[in-house]
Write a protein that holds these residues in place. Structure first.
Motif, PDB file in Angstrom:
ATOM      1  N   ARG A  84     -51.623  33.260  74.809  1.00  0.00           N
ATOM      2  CA  ARG A  84     -50.817  32.526  73.834  1.00  0.00           C
ATOM      3  C   ARG A  84     -50.942  31.021  74.040  1.00  0.00           C
ATOM      4  NH1 ARG A  84     -44.946  35.087  73.982  1.00  0.00           N
ATOM      5  NH2 ARG A  84     -45.386  34.968  76.208  1.00  0.00           N
ATOM      6  N   TRP A  85     -50.789  30.569  75.296  1.00  0.00           N
ATOM      7  CA  TRP A  85     -50.875  29.138  75.555  1.00  0.00           C
ATOM      8  C   TRP A  85     -52.292  28.607  75.331  1.00  0.00           C
ATOM      9  CZ3 TRP A  85     -46.907  26.172  75.426  1.00  0.00           C
ATOM     10  CH2 TRP A  85     -45.649  26.663  75.791  1.00  0.00           C
ATOM     11  N   GLY A  86     -53.283  29.442  75.593  1.00  0.00           N
ATOM     12  CA  GLY A  86     -54.655  29.025  75.295  1.00  0.00           C
ATOM     13  C   GLY A  86     -54.881  28.820  73.814  1.00  0.00           C
ATOM     14  N   LEU A  87     -54.350  29.748  72.998  1.00  0.00           N
ATOM     15  CA  LEU A  87     -54.477  29.589  71.554  1.00  0.00           C
ATOM     16  C   LEU A  87     -53.696  28.382  71.046  1.00  0.00           C
ATOM     17  CD1 LEU A  87     -54.267  33.324  70.382  1.00  0.00           C
ATOM     18  CD2 LEU A  87     -56.275  31.835  70.389  1.00  0.00           C
ATOM     19  N   VAL A  88     -52.535  28.123  71.648  1.00  0.00           N
ATOM     20  CA  VAL A  88     -51.762  26.935  71.242  1.00  0.00           C
ATOM     21  C   VAL A  88     -52.549  25.668  71.549  1.00  0.00           C
ATOM     22  CG1 VAL A  88     -49.706  25.578  71.751  1.00  0.00           C
ATOM     23  CG2 VAL A  88     -49.522  28.044  71.425  1.00  0.00           C
ATOM     24  N   ALA A  89     -53.132  25.598  72.764  1.00  0.00           N
ATOM     25  CA  ALA A  89     -53.912  24.413  73.138  1.00  0.00           C
ATOM     26  C   ALA A  89     -55.132  24.251  72.228  1.00  0.00           C
ATOM     27  CB  ALA A  89     -54.338  24.520  74.600  1.00  0.00           C
ATOM     28  N   ALA A  90     -55.812  25.378  71.934  1.00  0.00           N
ATOM     29  CA  ALA A  90     -56.982  25.308  71.057  1.00  0.00           C
ATOM     30  C   ALA A  90     -56.583  24.857  69.648  1.00  0.00           C
ATOM     31  CB  ALA A  90     -57.678  26.671  71.011  1.00  0.00           C
ATOM     32  N   GLY A  91     -55.476  25.377  69.130  1.00  0.00           N
ATOM     33  CA  GLY A  91     -55.015  24.969  67.808  1.00  0.00           C
ATOM     34  C   GLY A  91     -54.635  23.501  67.760  1.00  0.00           C
ATOM     35  N   ALA A  92     -53.954  23.020  68.826  1.00  0.00           N
ATOM     36  CA  ALA A  92     -53.596  21.598  68.871  1.00  0.00           C
ATOM     37  C   ALA A  92     -54.837  20.724  68.912  1.00  0.00           C
ATOM     38  CB  ALA A  92     -52.696  21.327  70.069  1.00  0.00           C
ATOM     39  N   ALA A  93     -55.855  21.164  69.659  1.00  0.00           N
ATOM     40  CA  ALA A  93     -57.096  20.386  69.736  1.00  0.00           C
ATOM     41  C   ALA A  93     -57.804  20.358  68.384  1.00  0.00           C
ATOM     42  CB  ALA A  93     -58.010  20.980  70.812  1.00  0.00           C
ATOM     43  N   VAL A  94     -57.869  21.512  67.716  1.00  0.00           N
ATOM     44  CA  VAL A  94     -58.507  21.557  66.399  1.00  0.00           C
ATOM     45  C   VAL A  94     -57.758  20.673  65.401  1.00  0.00           C
ATOM     46  CG1 VAL A  94     -59.032  23.049  64.433  1.00  0.00           C
ATOM     47  CG2 VAL A  94     -59.546  23.817  66.756  1.00  0.00           C
ATOM     48  N   ALA A  95     -56.421  20.740  65.415  1.00  0.00           N
ATOM     49  CA  ALA A  95     -55.632  19.902  64.505  1.00  0.00           C
ATOM     50  C   ALA A  95     -55.834  18.425  64.805  1.00  0.00           C
ATOM     51  CB  ALA A  95     -54.153  20.276  64.613  1.00  0.00           C
ATOM     52  N   GLY A  96     -55.871  18.059  66.094  1.00  0.00           N
ATOM     53  CA  GLY A  96     -56.079  16.662  66.444  1.00  0.00           C
ATOM     54  C   GLY A  96     -57.437  16.154  66.008  1.00  0.00           C
ATOM     55  N   ALA A  97     -58.485  16.950  66.258  1.00  0.00           N
ATOM     56  CA  ALA A  97     -59.830  16.533  65.840  1.00  0.00           C
ATOM     57  C   ALA A  97     -59.931  16.409  64.321  1.00  0.00           C
ATOM     58  CB  ALA A  97     -60.862  17.534  66.362  1.00  0.00           C
ATOM     59  N   ALA A  98     -59.309  17.341  63.594  1.00  0.00           N
ATOM     60  CA  ALA A  98     -59.349  17.278  62.132  1.00  0.00           C
ATOM     61  C   ALA A  98     -58.635  16.036  61.610  1.00  0.00           C
ATOM     62  CB  ALA A  98     -58.723  18.548  61.548  1.00  0.00           C
ATOM     63  N   VAL A  99     -57.493  15.711  62.194  1.00  0.00           N
ATOM     64  CA  VAL A  99     -56.752  14.521  61.749  1.00  0.00           C
ATOM     65  C   VAL A  99     -57.544  13.253  62.046  1.00  0.00           C
ATOM     66  CG1 VAL A  99     -54.674  13.148  62.149  1.00  0.00           C
ATOM     67  CG2 VAL A  99     -54.500  15.628  61.898  1.00  0.00           C
ATOM     68  N   LEU A 100     -58.195  13.199  63.216  1.00  0.00           N
ATOM     69  CA  LEU A 100     -58.998  12.024  63.563  1.00  0.00           C
ATOM     70  C   LEU A 100     -60.188  11.839  62.620  1.00  0.00           C
ATOM     71  CD1 LEU A 100     -59.065  12.184  67.475  1.00  0.00           C
ATOM     72  CD2 LEU A 100     -57.832  10.547  66.035  1.00  0.00           C
ATOM     73  N   LEU A 101     -60.784  12.949  62.176  1.00  0.00           N
ATOM     74  CA  LEU A 101     -61.957  12.869  61.293  1.00  0.00           C
ATOM     75  C   LEU A 101     -61.597  12.742  59.819  1.00  0.00           C
ATOM     76  CD1 LEU A 101     -64.174  15.642  62.921  1.00  0.00           C
ATOM     77  CD2 LEU A 101     -64.571  13.169  63.009  1.00  0.00           C
ATOM     78  N   ALA A 102     -60.343  12.962  59.475  1.00  0.00           N
ATOM     79  CA  ALA A 102     -59.968  13.071  58.066  1.00  0.00           C
ATOM     80  C   ALA A 102     -60.224  11.797  57.279  1.00  0.00           C
ATOM     81  CB  ALA A 102     -58.492  13.464  57.947  1.00  0.00           C
ATOM     82  N   ARG A 103     -60.113  10.629  57.911  1.00  0.00           N
ATOM     83  CA  ARG A 103     -60.268   9.379  57.163  1.00  0.00           C
ATOM     84  C   ARG A 103     -61.735   9.029  56.912  1.00  0.00           C
ATOM     85  NH1 ARG A 103     -55.614   6.633  56.422  1.00  0.00           N
ATOM     86  NH2 ARG A 103     -53.821   7.275  57.684  1.00  0.00           N
ATOM     87  N   ARG A 104     -62.579   9.237  57.923  1.00  0.00           N
ATOM     88  CA  ARG A 104     -63.979   8.836  57.776  1.00  0.00           C
ATOM     89  C   ARG A 104     -64.910  10.001  57.469  1.00  0.00           C
ATOM     90  NH1 ARG A 104     -65.075   4.313  62.551  1.00  0.00           N
ATOM     91  NH2 ARG A 104     -63.431   2.844  61.896  1.00  0.00           N
ATOM     92  N   ARG A 105     -64.580  11.189  57.915  1.00  0.00           N
ATOM     93  CA  ARG A 105     -65.421  12.371  57.684  1.00  0.00           C
ATOM     94  C   ARG A 105     -64.545  13.509  57.162  1.00  0.00           C
ATOM     95  NH1 ARG A 105     -68.564   8.936  58.347  1.00  0.00           N
ATOM     96  NH2 ARG A 105     -70.401   8.848  59.735  1.00  0.00           N
ATOM     97  N   PRO A 106     -64.039  13.388  55.929  1.00  0.00           N
ATOM     98  CA  PRO A 106     -63.115  14.415  55.430  1.00  0.00           C
ATOM     99  C   PRO A 106     -63.741  15.798  55.329  1.00  0.00           C
ATOM    100  CG  PRO A 106     -63.765  12.893  53.677  1.00  0.00           C
ATOM    101  CD  PRO A 106     -64.263  12.305  54.952  1.00  0.00           C
ATOM    102  N   LEU A 107     -65.045  15.869  55.061  1.00  0.00           N
ATOM    103  CA  LEU A 107     -65.690  17.180  54.973  1.00  0.00           C
ATOM    104  C   LEU A 107     -65.727  17.855  56.341  1.00  0.00           C
ATOM    105  CD1 LEU A 107     -67.104  19.149  53.073  1.00  0.00           C
ATOM    106  CD2 LEU A 107     -69.272  18.039  53.663  1.00  0.00           C
ATOM    107  N   TRP A 108     -66.043  17.111  57.393  1.00  0.00           N
ATOM    108  CA  TRP A 108     -66.026  17.672  58.737  1.00  0.00           C
ATOM    109  C   TRP A 108     -64.600  18.057  59.140  1.00  0.00           C
ATOM    110  CZ3 TRP A 108     -69.671  14.094  62.101  1.00  0.00           C
ATOM    111  CH2 TRP A 108     -70.938  14.088  61.512  1.00  0.00           C
ATOM    112  N   ALA A 109     -63.647  17.221  58.759  1.00  0.00           N
ATOM    113  CA  ALA A 109     -62.249  17.527  59.080  1.00  0.00           C
ATOM    114  C   ALA A 109     -61.807  18.830  58.433  1.00  0.00           C
ATOM    115  CB  ALA A 109     -61.351  16.379  58.632  1.00  0.00           C
ATOM    116  N   LEU A 110     -62.311  19.130  57.242  1.00  0.00           N
ATOM    117  CA  LEU A 110     -61.985  20.398  56.585  1.00  0.00           C
ATOM    118  C   LEU A 110     -62.740  21.556  57.220  1.00  0.00           C
ATOM    119  CD1 LEU A 110     -60.663  22.002  54.297  1.00  0.00           C
ATOM    120  CD2 LEU A 110     -62.572  21.314  52.824  1.00  0.00           C
TER     121      LEU A 110
END
Length: 555
Positions: A41-67
């Motif tokens: 459970r905690w591994g999935l939470v950490a993985a989800g937080a990492a994916v969400a963080g990377a997507a938010v960071l890429l959303a402004r300059r690389r929206p397709l990668w963020a999606l």
């Protein structure tokens, strides 16, 4: 400027941090509520937080990668656990958020569809492969069924936010385009007003040149005749000379005023109106024009040839202007000279020739002139498809023009056919932009909707096919006994299992057992599902599960 830019960047970072927190919190709550081991459970939470963080960071300059990141995460989670579409909603919330941001920052929807399609296809192959290794053919069928549900969930999570974002973006772009068009129309209005002002100035100048200049020339001609009249005493002749000299000065000043009002030597758009005024003030036709010149003392004769009935109005006006200008020039530059006017009308052309001889001795010198009138007449003749030539002819001066009828009719027809275009190029570009937006949005809606309908039909067809071979008759189920050989049991089991996974409220299965679920062919006392569990090569459990176990108590 630098401080403002730094402030904007800090504000953008704070918004990104807030978005990441809003997306990570429901994912963590959902995963922690799952019946999994603590480490997983905690591994999935950490993985989800990492994916969400990377997507938010890429959303402004690389929206397709963020999606692409949350879509890939959702597909991977499904490949590991094919019940993910129905048991995990937070990944689809992340997909929806990134789809909205992509819709705001991407003009084209095709890359989104291509990326999602490739990821979904890769997930399908991976999921089917994993389930086929684990459960054989039925595992592959179950994976296909679950993948279709996943695809529909992804389409919904992508389509609605993306369309809403495209609507807002398109509306903002159309608003900006509307303001730009308003500014363009305002500039065009100012330019049109300026052109109208210049046309009016040109019309006034043309009227002064044609009417007033012509009249002054005729008055000067009368003064010259009085100056040379036999029997006039010296005082009368002196006064007549003063009048002629004053008229020459007035004509020169009039020419200067005309030059100020109408810069250049071209023909203005209002020349037709000036022609009409000139004809009205100077006479109804060329005959009246020649008679008035003769009455003023000019020695002039008119020769006509050919019928005038088929001559276009534009040619009539041009011929009148040419004769008027030529007579005015003869009166100014060769007072007292004989003038011959010849107008010939043919089937296709009208010719105008005005020739004056040399001025008699003592008839006065040449008045200064800017030749603007002849230059304007040459331009008018060219616009009608004709020619005008003016120059010395022996001791005199000749103006000769050829005016075709066909070109004049074409010009008149074009003027009559010309209509306002409702804003010109900007309106066409605006309408074209709206049409492209409408087509792109229509395609963005139609393609996913048709795809969802196709997937839904595939689900229905797959369920009908599986349900036709997943019913276990009651007699066969009751003949099973715990400890029976697995191979012997599998010979009487239906070809397919029940789709949808284990019932929600089923009795606990034997520890470590592999269970299969079949619909009851003849339900008795609410027994809808038969569960058959194996431990190794032996039957470990055969339980009839009631219909009530299909849902959580209280639902």
């Amino acid at each position: 400027m630098a401080e403002a830019w730094a402030g904007r960047r800090r504000g953008a970072r704070l918004l990104d941090l807030l978005l990441w927190a809003c997306l990570t919190l429901p994912l963590a709550v959902e995963q922690l509520a799952m019946p999994r081991s603590g480490a997983l459970r905690w591994g999935l939470v950490a993985a989800g937080a990492a994916v969400a963080g990377a997507a938010v960071l890429l959303a402004r300059r690389r929206p397709l990668w963020a999606l692409g990141l949350p879509v890939a995460a959702a597909v991977l989670l499904w490949s590991v656990d094919i019940s993910a579409p129905s048991s995990a909603l937070a990944p689809f919330a992340l997909v929806a958020a990134m789809a909205y941001l992509a819709g705001r920052r991407l003009a084209e929807g095709r890359p989104v569809l291509v990326l999602t399609g490739w990821l979904a296809a890769a997930g399908l192959l991976l999921g089917i492969g994993v389930r086929a290794v684990q459960d054989g053919v039925f595992g592959a069928v179950t994976a296909l069924h679950s993948w279709i549900v996943l695809a529909i969930a992804l389409v919904i999570a992508l389509l609605l936010p993306w369309l809403f974002a495209r609507y807002r973006t398109t509306r903002a772009e159309l608003a900006v385009a509307g303001w730009q068009r308003a500014a363009w129309l305002e500039r065009e209005r100012r330019i049109t007003a300026e052109q109208a002002r210049l046309r009016e100035r040109s019309r006034i100048a043309q009227e002064m040149h044609d009417s007033l200049g012509h009249e002054l020339s005729l008055i000067a001609l009368r003064a010259a005749a009085l100056e040379l009249a036999p029997g006039a005493d010296e005082r009368t002749r002196a006064q007549a000379g003063e009048v002629r000299a004053g008229l020459a000065d007035a004509t020169a000043r009039l020419r200067e005023i005309v030059g100020v009002l109408r810069p250049g030597t071209g023909v203005s758009a209002a020349d037709d109106g000036a022609d009409t005024l000139g004809m009205q003030s100077g006479g109804a036709d060329i005959d009246a024009l020649v008679r008035r010149a003769a009455a003023a003392g000019m020695s002039v004769r008119l020769e006509r040839s050919g019928p005038e009935g088929e001559v276009p109005d534009a040619v009539r006006r041009a011929a009148h202007r040419i004769v008027q200008e030529a007579l005015t020039n003869a009166a100014k530059h060769a007072p007292g000279a004989a003038v011959a006017v010849a107008v010939g009308h043919g089937r296709e052309t009208t010719s105008v020739t005005v020739r004056n001889g040399p001025a008699p001795a003592g008839g006065g010198g040449r008045a200064p002139g800017g030749r603007q009138g002849l230059a304007g007449l040459a331009e008018r003749a060219r616009m009608l498809g004709g020619t005008l030539a003016a120059g010395p002819d022996g001791a005199g001066f000749t103006v000769r023009a050829e005016l075709p009828h066909r070109a004049a009719r074409a010009v008149a027809d074009a003027d009559l056919a010309e209509e306002p275009d409702g804003g010109g190029e900007s309106v066409r570009r605006f309408a074209s932009g709206r049409e492209r937006v409408r087509h792109s949005l229509t395609a963005a809606v139609v393609v996913p909707v048709v795809g969802c309908l196709g997937l839904a039909l595939a689900v229905v067809g797959l369920e009908l096919y599986v349900n036709a071979g997943n019913e276990f008759d009651r007699a066969g189920f009751q003949a099973l006994s715990v400890g029976q050989d697995r191979a012997e049991v599998e010979r009487v089991l239906p070809r397919f299992q029940r789709l949808g996974g284990p019932p929600v409220a089923e009795p606990p299965p034997p520890p470590g057992a592999e269970c299969r679920y079949y619909w009851s062919g003849e339900p008795v006392n609410g027994e809808e599902i038969y569960r058959v569990c194996f431990t190794g090569d032996r039957l470990a459990d055969a339980t009839a599960i009631p219909r009530s176990a299909l849902s959580v108590p209280g639902d």
